[in-house]
Design an enzyme around this catalytic site. Sequence first.
Site, PDB file in Angstrom:
ATOM      1  CG  HIS A 129      -1.826  -1.152   1.345  1.00 62.23           C
ATOM      2  ND1 HIS A 129      -3.001  -1.249   0.673  1.00 62.23           N
ATOM      3  CD2 HIS A 129      -1.723  -2.309   2.072  1.00 62.23           C
ATOM      4  CE1 HIS A 129      -3.603  -2.396   0.970  1.00 62.23           C
ATOM      5  NE2 HIS A 129      -2.847  -3.074   1.814  1.00 62.23           N
ATOM      6  CG  ASP A 132      -2.382  10.703  -4.410  1.00 68.34           C
ATOM      7  OD1 ASP A 132      -2.298  11.877  -3.982  1.00 68.34           O
ATOM      8  OD2 ASP A 132      -2.795  10.439  -5.558  1.00 68.34           O
ATOM      9  CG  HIS A 134      -6.238  14.465  -3.869  1.00 70.21           C
ATOM     10  ND1 HIS A 134      -7.472  14.366  -4.466  1.00 70.21           N
ATOM     11  CD2 HIS A 134      -5.572  13.329  -4.201  1.00 70.21           C
ATOM     12  CE1 HIS A 134      -7.556  13.222  -5.135  1.00 70.21           C
ATOM     13  NE2 HIS A 134      -6.419  12.569  -4.979  1.00 70.21           N
ATOM     14  CG  HIS A 169      -6.536   8.177  -3.205  1.00 67.05           C
ATOM     15  ND1 HIS A 169      -5.865   7.394  -4.115  1.00 67.05           N
ATOM     16  CD2 HIS A 169      -6.553   9.434  -3.723  1.00 67.05           C
ATOM     17  CE1 HIS A 169      -5.500   8.134  -5.144  1.00 67.05           C
ATOM     18  NE2 HIS A 169      -5.895   9.385  -4.935  1.00 67.05           N
ATOM     19  CB  CYS A 170      -4.290   3.185  -0.910  1.00 68.51           C
ATOM     20  SG  CYS A 170      -2.951   2.004  -1.206  1.00 68.51           S
ATOM     21  CG  HIS A 179      -5.232  -0.925  -3.136  1.00 70.83           C
ATOM     22  ND1 HIS A 179      -4.354  -1.141  -2.091  1.00 70.83           N
ATOM     23  CD2 HIS A 179      -5.075  -1.977  -3.985  1.00 70.83           C
ATOM     24  CE1 HIS A 179      -3.686  -2.273  -2.304  1.00 70.83           C
ATOM     25  NE2 HIS A 179      -4.103  -2.790  -3.455  1.00 70.83           N
ATOM     26  CG  MET A 184      -7.253   1.198   1.334  1.00 67.06           C
ATOM     27  SD  MET A 184      -5.605   0.522   1.054  1.00 67.06           S
ATOM     28  CE  MET A 184      -4.663   1.329   2.326  1.00 67.06           C
ATOM     29  CG  HIS A 289     -30.843  17.625   0.027  1.00 67.55           C
ATOM     30  ND1 HIS A 289     -31.259  18.832  -0.497  1.00 67.55           N
ATOM     31  CD2 HIS A 289     -31.870  17.194   0.805  1.00 67.55           C
ATOM     32  CE1 HIS A 289     -32.474  19.109  -0.064  1.00 67.55           C
ATOM     33  NE2 HIS A 289     -32.878  18.129   0.743  1.00 67.55           N
ATOM     34  CD  GLU A 313     -32.257  23.219  -4.441  1.00 65.21           C
ATOM     35  OE1 GLU A 313     -33.269  22.569  -4.153  1.00 65.21           O
ATOM     36  OE2 GLU A 313     -32.173  23.889  -5.482  1.00 65.21           O
ATOM     37  CB  THR A 314     -28.611  19.622  -3.753  1.00 67.58           C
ATOM     38  OG1 THR A 314     -29.878  19.213  -3.233  1.00 67.58           O
ATOM     39  CG2 THR A 314     -27.812  18.381  -4.139  1.00 67.58           C
ATOM     40  CG  HIS A 340     -31.643  15.124  -3.359  1.00 67.06           C
ATOM     41  ND1 HIS A 340     -32.536  14.915  -4.383  1.00 67.06           N
ATOM     42  CD2 HIS A 340     -32.388  15.534  -2.306  1.00 67.06           C
ATOM     43  CE1 HIS A 340     -33.759  15.221  -3.972  1.00 67.06           C
ATOM     44  NE2 HIS A 340     -33.695  15.595  -2.703  1.00 67.06           N
TER      45      HIS A 340
HETATM   46 CU   LIG Z   1      -3.770   0.116  -0.631  1.00 62.56          CU
END
Ligand SMILES: [Cu+2]
Length: 376
Positions: A129, A132, A134, A169-170, A179, A184, A289, A313-314, A340
């Site tokens: 594993h 990453d 962002h 995330h992986c 993954h 993950m 929502h 609203e959304t 929604h």
């Molecule tokens: Cu992984």
Amino acid sequence: MERRSFLKTAGLGAMAGSAAMAAPALAKGAPATAGKPMSEPEIAKLKRIKVDLVAPPFVHKHDQVVDATPRIVEFRMVIEEKKMVIDSKGTTLQAMTFNGSMPGPTLVVNAGDYVELTLVNPATNAMPHNVDFHGATGALGGAKLTDVNPGQQVTLRFKADRAGTFVYHCAPPGMVPWHVVSGMSGTLMVLPRGGLKDPAGNPLRYDRAYTIGEFDLYIPKDENGKYKEYQTLAESYGDTVEVMRKLIPTHVVFNGKVGALTGDGALKAKVGETILLIHSQANRDTRPHLIGGHGDWVWETGKFDNPPERDLETWFVRGGSAAAALYTFKQPGVYAYLNHNLIEAFELGAAGHVVVEGKWNDDLMKQIKPAGPITA
Ligand SMILES: [Cu+2]
């Protein structure tokens, strides 16, 4: 953002002819990158904070406003591969998790701080594993510097120089989507050092934060149409990829299973309380929502140096991102918080509850006559 650097970026924005009128207190016209590069000896002198992570939907204790001096914030996450029950019928997922939960825990720092993560892959796991972020810059978000085989750990440091909610995330070479859709992912929240602000620059504060991770799941079925159960993670791989390629999830769940945020798992609040709802989706779009409520202030793309939108609203969370919404409750009752696309919510699982205590407000809403026979 510090006052001085704000003035600098506002000046640049005005020169470019874009920014002067709107959002005077928010950074405009230049990307938000907090501070100058620091040398290794300078970084070594920074104060260190060690954070104990907590399981979602809760978020570890943190300060919304901090002083200007960056810190190094230490986190530790342990990867856990495990079979999880994901609905009331006993359907199972051969899941992969950060810290045993879907989503992984939310990490909170302030813009300009350094995140120092130790990622542990115990020998009991089967797969390699990595992670990453962002919110990080370079080396595929840190993925290239964090590959860990079972029985290994690794430590990564990066500067959290942009404010917002960011997915992590992986992303292991050759197996990224599997993954991610197996569990993950999580959120890194980087708060501005001065806290959240509305478009006019007024402070926005929350009383509690909840973190919701939405997961599109792809569970294979057998020839009789029953969901398959696998003895090992590796065994589930081939069939799962076939379902993934059709792009139709079998389940869409908040926090690991259908109904995870209902009953005993429901979120709680009081009338007058302001909550921050963090919503991550690492793979697929969603549209949160709050039934009976709104997004008072929403950063649907999740980046706090942009002005938030009000009265939504959304809102919309792009696959591969995390959003943040503020809401102050005005009425008691059980609210639903959901995706929604109502099929995804009520048929596939993407819905939770918020149980709110307090006094009903007849001015905002009143039942004038209860349901009864038609009289005229
Ligand atoms: Cu992984």
